[in-house]
Design an enzyme around this catalytic site. Structure first.
Site, PDB file in Angstrom:
ATOM      1  CB  VAL A   9      -1.166  -0.105   1.743  1.00  0.00           C
ATOM      2  CG1 VAL A   9      -2.345   1.556   1.398  1.00  0.00           C
ATOM      3  CG2 VAL A   9      -2.177  -1.022   1.188  1.00  0.00           C
ATOM      4  CB  CYS A  10       4.490   2.483   1.758  1.00  0.00           C
ATOM      5  SG  CYS A  10       3.575   2.049   3.221  1.00  0.00           S
ATOM      6  CB  THR A  11       4.766   0.589  -3.539  1.00  0.00           C
ATOM      7  OG1 THR A  11       6.217   0.004  -2.366  1.00  0.00           O
ATOM      8  CG2 THR A  11       5.920   0.506  -4.893  1.00  0.00           C
ATOM      9  CG  MET A  38       5.301   7.174  -1.131  1.00  0.00           C
ATOM     10  SD  MET A  38       5.528   8.329  -0.332  1.00  0.00           S
ATOM     11  CE  MET A  38       3.022   8.600   0.807  1.00  0.00           C
TER      12      MET A  38
END
Length: 166
Positions: free
Chosen positions: A48-50, A53
């Site tokens: 989810v972080c990738t 961003m």
């Protein structure tokens, strides 16, 4: 927790810029870049972080059109963030909070206790104006939920940035 109308906690932390260079970044010295979007995320190289961003990356032109400056913030080392930015072609700076000073100051700490990973950043977004005040805040207790990117953009657009064209 830091909320709308609060003064944004000032900080100095390592910044990995879009060229992969690492330098110290102090928020109060960059208020001329306002509106500033601080997008906290738990960890580089995670699903989810990738996605989050990369979504900011893909919408960067929208933020630039309104004069906003975006920074990602995580507890990862500057070296990890440099590799993360390069691998994902990120077009904005990433701030390293390895000492968890920003996580503490903005009160966005969470644990992945079942994994033995503690004191990472909750997925959260703050918009800071040129006076150093928080004008938008979104904090999720669910690390699988992404921010409403249109709401973040609208909050930033409501402020006059140096290159605002709205």
């Amino acid at each position: 927790m830091v909320s709308v109308d609060d003064t944004a906690p000032d900080f100095t932390a390592p910044l990995t810029d879009i060229d992969g260079d690492i330098e110290l970044f102090t928020l109060s010295e960059h208020l001329d870049e306002a509106p500033i979007v601080l997008a906290f995320f738990p960890a580089a190289f995670t699903g989810v972080c990738t996605t989050e961003m990369c979504t900011f990356r893909d919408q960067m032109a929208n933020f630039e059109d309104i004069g906003a400056t975006v920074y990602g913030v995580s507890i990862d080392t500057p070296f990890t963030l440099s590799e993360f930015a390069e691998k994902n072609n990120l077009n904005f700076g990433l701030i390293s909070d390895t000492n968890r000073e920003l996580v503490d100051a903005y009160d966005v700490e969470m644990d992945f206790a079942d994994l033995g990973v503690n004191r990472v950043a909750k997925r959260s977004v703050f918009v800071v104006n040129g006076d150093g005040e928080i004008t938008y805040e979104w904090v999720s207790d669910d690390p699988g939920v992404e921010p409403d990117y249109e709401a973040v953009e609208a909050a930033a657009a409501a402020l006059e940035g140096p290159a605002a064209s709205v």
